[in-house]
Write a protein that holds these residues in place. Structure first.
Motif, short mmCIF file in Angstrom:
data_model
loop_
_atom_site.label_atom_id
_atom_site.label_comp_id
_atom_site.label_asym_id
_atom_site.label_seq_id
_atom_site.Cartn_x
_atom_site.Cartn_y
_atom_site.Cartn_z
N UNK A 466 -44.82 16.62 -29.46
CA UNK A 466 -44.56 15.77 -28.30
C UNK A 466 -43.47 14.76 -28.59
N UNK A 467 -43.52 14.14 -29.76
CA UNK A 467 -42.50 13.14 -30.12
C UNK A 467 -41.14 13.81 -30.26
N UNK A 468 -41.11 14.97 -30.95
CA UNK A 468 -39.84 15.67 -31.12
C UNK A 468 -39.27 16.10 -29.77
N UNK A 469 -40.14 16.59 -28.87
CA UNK A 469 -39.68 17.00 -27.54
C UNK A 469 -39.12 15.81 -26.78
N UNK A 470 -39.78 14.63 -26.93
CA UNK A 470 -39.27 13.44 -26.25
C UNK A 470 -37.90 13.03 -26.76
N UNK A 471 -37.67 13.19 -28.06
CA UNK A 471 -36.36 12.84 -28.63
C UNK A 471 -35.28 13.82 -28.15
N UNK A 472 -35.62 15.08 -28.01
CA UNK A 472 -34.65 16.12 -27.66
C UNK A 472 -34.68 16.50 -26.18
N UNK A 473 -35.26 15.65 -25.33
CA UNK A 473 -35.42 15.99 -23.92
C UNK A 473 -34.06 16.19 -23.24
N UNK A 481 -34.45 20.51 -17.39
CA UNK A 481 -35.30 19.32 -17.26
C UNK A 481 -36.67 19.64 -16.63
N UNK A 482 -36.76 20.43 -15.56
CA UNK A 482 -38.10 20.74 -15.01
C UNK A 482 -38.99 21.46 -16.02
N UNK A 483 -38.38 22.35 -16.82
CA UNK A 483 -39.17 23.05 -17.84
C UNK A 483 -39.72 22.05 -18.86
N UNK A 486 -42.69 19.98 -17.32
CA UNK A 486 -43.96 20.69 -17.30
C UNK A 486 -44.49 20.94 -18.72
N UNK A 487 -43.61 21.30 -19.63
CA UNK A 487 -44.04 21.53 -21.01
C UNK A 487 -44.57 20.26 -21.66
N UNK A 488 -43.89 19.15 -21.40
CA UNK A 488 -44.31 17.86 -21.96
C UNK A 488 -45.69 17.47 -21.40
N UNK A 489 -45.88 17.73 -20.10
CA UNK A 489 -47.15 17.40 -19.46
C UNK A 489 -48.29 18.28 -20.01
#
Length: 601
Positions: A466-473, A481-483, A486-489
């Protein structure tokens, strides 16, 4: 939730390993129990296939040599393991008397037990045999009639204990009375004297005596120490005297009960198990099992000695003039015996060293400090921080009156801060428990413990992703971005749910004392209900507000009062900030209540 945990628990039973037998001989520290602890197997209650025989004489005098044979009396049944010693039939029946001077060396060996020399026979391999003959020499002093006591092992699952053969003495019985007598007449323990005329170690922390789950008291009497204790179950209750808070190198006094059979024993704690030793020296022993509680009272000299190290050649002094940590333990005993099983529930240990000269009320915990910190960090992470970060991201993107923090919207900065803090506290808790345990869990860990550990690894992995995904969003408005949203959620929700199950498994564990488990179930269930209620409530409020805003916009459009783009409905507008503060107050309250499940026991 308990049913759900039970279903998941079945998956992790594959981690459990079988116990080990001892093909090269019984352990040297089972001289008194002589009970094979084969993965919790109970003794056989049917008649044994093996029998004693006296070959040379039917009675003896001091110094005589006696030949004793053991034979299989049923075809197809052979002996693979054995323990054999002699004890007096009167006085102190714990004593091991005489010594073996000859034995079949191709199958058996003689051990030195509790200060004696070659006074216990055991096997040296697991080759099957049908006949064994031993030569035993009586002590040079009169001990009265003697009883040979043996354990016969046919295989891992089939063994017989307390097999006896009496050898009468030609000398009159000795007149000296030895041994420790136990009286079933038990005087009620007066817990009102705690902190006044006697010291008391009470568990859990909030109890005062009779309402405790387990307790022990002590007071000086005629130069000795009188102890009283109880635990809320049949089996055994034990008090330990230790120089530190960890099991190992401790003295224990144990009372056992099974039906009407009551007994007392002393023991020495090794690193992972208790060795029974002589109880001579204890006096004024009383015990009683009534109303689901095992009570015990005894008087102990200030100074007592115990055998330590292999071969029992070294004595260690335990002097209660010096302060010790107190330990309380309880558990089951094997059917029809006085042999203690491994206690499943963690024993409470006093918070500090106990001065037995003082009449103080003592408190303690069943969880070591490092595990308490581990649990606290996880509860704060996944009850407080995860819930807060999720609610702010879902419902307060249009809140905080448009305020900015460091040139970014306030909700985003708060969400990011909470998410990073969540990962840091989870990582700290994760690393701490690995350091404490020393790697992965030991092989004897329960299925629930393995389930908790595996779920914990999944939580750590999910929160890291989750943290890595937030950094690389991806940037807003891009195709990915929509993917990402949803993936983050989905990953966040899945990790949060996994963490919740992991928290339940932390207490859905046989090592956690029963009152602590029960309290933890209650507070965690309340926390779960509160989280779900707020999630549902906020979603409903969001939908109602959106519908109301849409209706107002449509009415304005029909009336022609306004058609500006700026007056379009703010469908995504969240609840007022006061609702957030109320939510945080509720979540903080249930988090604090859950933490008490760690520190109150």
């Amino acid at each position: 939730m308990e049913l759900f945990c039970s279903i998941i628990l079945a998956v992790f039973t594959l981690y459990l390993e079988q116990g080990s037998c001892f093909p090269s001989g019984a352990p040297w520290d089972t001289c008194l129990t002589m009970f094979p602890k084969h993965n919790g197997q109970q003794r056989q209650t049917a008649p044994s296939h093996f029998r004693f025989h006296l070959q040379t004489a039917s009675s003896f005098r001091p110094g005589d040599s006696i030949n004793v044979s053991v034979t299989s009396e049923k075809a197809g049944h052979a002996l693979t393991g054995i323990q054999l010693r002699a004890r007096p039939t009167s006085g102190d029946r714990e004593r091991i008397v005489g010594q073996f001077v000859a034995w079949p060396e191709e199958k058996t060996q003689a051990l030195d037990c509790l200060g004696g020399i070659r006074n216990l026979i055991t096997h040296s391999n697991n080759e099957p045999v049908t006949t064994l003959t031993f030569t035993w020499r009586a002590p040079d002093v009169n001990v009265g009639d003697v009883q040979f006591i043996a354990t016969f092992v046919e295989d891992f699952d089939h063994f017989w204990v307390d097999q006896t053969l009496t050898l009468p003495s030609l000398e009159p019985p000795p007149t000296d009375k030895l041994g420790v007598d136990l009286s079933p007449n038990f005087d009620v323990i007066d817990w009102s004297e705690c902190g006044v005329s006697k010291g008391c170690f009470l568990y859990p922390r909030a109890c005062t005596g009779h309402d405790c789950y387990a307790a022990v008291s002590f007071r000086w009497t005629n130069g000795s120490l009188e102890f009283e204790m109880f635990a809320s179950q049949e089996g055994y209750v034990a008090v330990g005297f230790s120089e530190d808070k960890h099991m190992g190198h401790d003295e224990t006094v144990v009372c056992t009960a099974q039906g009407d059979s009551l007994a007392i024993q002393r023991g020495y704690n090794h690193e992972t198990y208790n060795e029974r030793q002589f109880k001579a020296g204890l006096s004024d022993v009383q015990a009683r099992y009534v109303d689901g509680r095992l009570y015990c009272r005894f008087t102990r000299p200030i100074v007592m000695e115990m055998y330590v190290e292999k071969g029992h050649k070294k004595l260690r002094e335990f002097n209660l003039e010096h302060a010790h940590y107190l330990m309380l333990a309880w558990g089951h005993i094997y059917d029809g015996t006085e042999v203690m099983g491994l206690h499943k529930e963690l024993p409470p240990v006093s918070d500090g060293l106990v001065d037995f000269h003082l009449s103080a009320i003592i408190r303690g915990s069943s969880l070591p400090l490092a595990k308490q910190i581990h649990g606290t960090l996880m509860l704060v992470s996944w009850l407080l921080l995860a819930g807060s970060a999720t609610v702010i991201a879902r419902h307060y993107k249009t809140g905080f009156r448009g305020r900015l923090i460091c040139k970014a919207q306030a909700w985003f900065q708060i969400h990011r801060f909470l998410a990073i803090l969540l990962w840091l506290t989870t990582a700290a808790s994760f690393i701490l428990i690995f350091v404490v345990v020393g790697g992965w869990l030991p092989k004897w860990t329960s299925a629930a413990g393995n389930a908790h550990a595996c779920l914990g690894v999944a939580v750590m992995a999910g929160s890291t992703l989750q943290v890595l995904a937030g950094v690389l969003r991806p940037a807003p408005g891009t195709r990915l971005r929509p993917i990402f949203n949803w993936g983050h959620f989905i990953l966040g929700k899945a990790t949060h749910i996994t963490a919740g199950v992991c928290l339940f498994f932390a207490f859905y564990n046989s090592v956690i004392p029963a009152p602590q488990r029960k309290f933890a179930y209650i507070v965690l269930s309340v926390a779960l209900v509160v989280h779900i209620a707020w999630d549902v409530g906020l979603d409903i409020a969001k939908c109602i507000h959106a519908k109301k805003s849409r209706d107002q916009y449509e009415m304005k459009t029909v009336d022609g009062t306004s058609s500006d783009v700026g007056n379009e409905p703010t469908i995504g507008q969240g609840p007022p900030e006061v609702t957030l503060y109320l939510y945080l107050s509720c979540i903080l309250a249930v988090t604090c209540a859950s933490i008490t499940a760690i520190y109150m026991f």
